[in-house]
Design a protein around this motif. Sequence first.
Motif, PDB file in Angstrom:
ATOM      1  N   THR A  74     -13.381 -55.282  18.183  1.00 24.84           N
ATOM      2  CA  THR A  74     -14.481 -55.410  17.217  1.00 24.84           C
ATOM      3  C   THR A  74     -15.710 -54.653  17.712  1.00 24.84           C
ATOM      4  O   THR A  74     -16.355 -53.920  16.954  1.00 24.84           O
ATOM      5  CB  THR A  74     -14.814 -56.901  17.005  1.00 24.84           C
ATOM      6  N   GLN A 118     -13.476 -59.073   9.262  1.00 20.45           N
ATOM      7  CA  GLN A 118     -12.367 -60.017   9.402  1.00 20.45           C
ATOM      8  C   GLN A 118     -12.467 -61.181   8.426  1.00 20.45           C
ATOM      9  O   GLN A 118     -11.498 -61.572   7.803  1.00 20.45           O
ATOM     10  CB  GLN A 118     -12.384 -60.549  10.835  1.00 20.45           C
ATOM     11  N   ASP A 201     -11.497 -54.294  10.180  1.00 19.54           N
ATOM     12  CA  ASP A 201     -11.414 -55.134  11.379  1.00 19.54           C
ATOM     13  C   ASP A 201     -10.661 -56.428  11.047  1.00 19.54           C
ATOM     14  O   ASP A 201     -11.238 -57.330  10.445  1.00 19.54           O
ATOM     15  CB  ASP A 201     -12.830 -55.441  11.883  1.00 19.54           C
TER      16      ASP A 201
HETATM   17 MG   LIG Z   1     -12.353 -58.879  16.931  1.00 18.03          MG
END
Ligand SMILES: [Mg+2]
Length: 344
Positions: A74, A118, A201
């Motif tokens: 990330t 995410q 992500d």
């Molecule tokens: Mg991550």
Amino acid sequence: MGAVTALEPERSAELGEVILKVEDLVKYFPVRRGLVEIVRREPERAVKAVDGVSFDIKKGELFGVVGESGCGKTTMGRTILRLLEPTAGKVTFEGIDVTALSAEEMKMLRQRMQIIFQDPYESMNPRLDVFRIISEPLKIQGIVKNSHDALRYVEKVLEDVEMTPPEEYIYRYPHELSGGQRQRIAAARALVLDPEFIVADEPVSMLDVSIRGEILNLMLSLSRERGVTFLYITHDLATARHICDRIAVMYLGKIVEKGPTDSLIKHPLHPYTQALIGAVFVPDPKKKGFGRVLKGEVPSPVDPPSGCRLHPRCPIAQDICKEVEPELVPAEDNHLVACHFAIG
Ligand SMILES: [Mg+2]
Ligand SMILES: Nc1ncnc2c1ncn2[C@@H]1O[C@H](COP(=O)(O)OP(=O)(O)O)[C@@H](O)[C@H]1O
């Protein structure tokens, strides 16, 4: 996972020129020192989240970065987009030195480089409806002057992410959508600016297994039909295998192996990749290395191990691994590995 379209094997050969170049990217987070450390004059320490990462992505490519939680994926994705400032290194996008841009220039470039987070629920303002969530970037970028102009864009992009008919969804709020629909809205918000490059992500890790395939297929078709380039970040080798042209494996802030998906999955060379694959796919007992298990836990990125960072956990480590950091070097065609004792 639902059915995912298989990749054509000759695909990598057709890809265009390099669109994104990452060179020796470093991102450290300083660790706050307590009073005791300050009084004792202990040196400042840092979380070495990303510690010298280099790779190129080609136009239209789906490039995967895979690794366990905490290995720096990330941080790397956000640093590439300058949502975090790099500690060192360089990122070039279409010939533009991203790391040298002013805030104003970066804002203009953001139209071409987008991110899908995410957790779509956390990254969306619950008080805004779908129309306002998607039209916000259009207004920020000055692409539309008023809501009337924005409507056309929003309806079109809702169709692109297969939320049809658009009028059914456009005035709903995030809590009135399913997890999969929210992730489509997050994709729509990134896509409405018609970007060339998207960092995705862990876009499916919060979703039910049954709808992951739909979102992955959406990424595949955007890459194949529209030539959108993706950096797909995931802890899940299985999803990366299904959609990526190439995969890089990350461990404690470094890339340890990188190669075309097929080659990397069928002939993993690094003990870390072999362990990841052994944990996901049925190991082939005839192949060396498969089924290898790593010892212990991932160490802290504040004090990463000397030499090869995997050495304390590696089943084949020798003395040299404690002392000398292995470089990422070609082992086969386009397949690179950083291990003193890499075997196929
Ligand atoms: Mg991550
Ligand atoms: N803002 C931050 N401040 C301090 N440490 C951070 C910060 N963000 C991430 N880290 C640390 O950096 C390391 C890499 O984190 P992250 O990039 O989130 O990994 P991944 O996405 O692979 O799970 C972890 O040890 C994490 O705790």
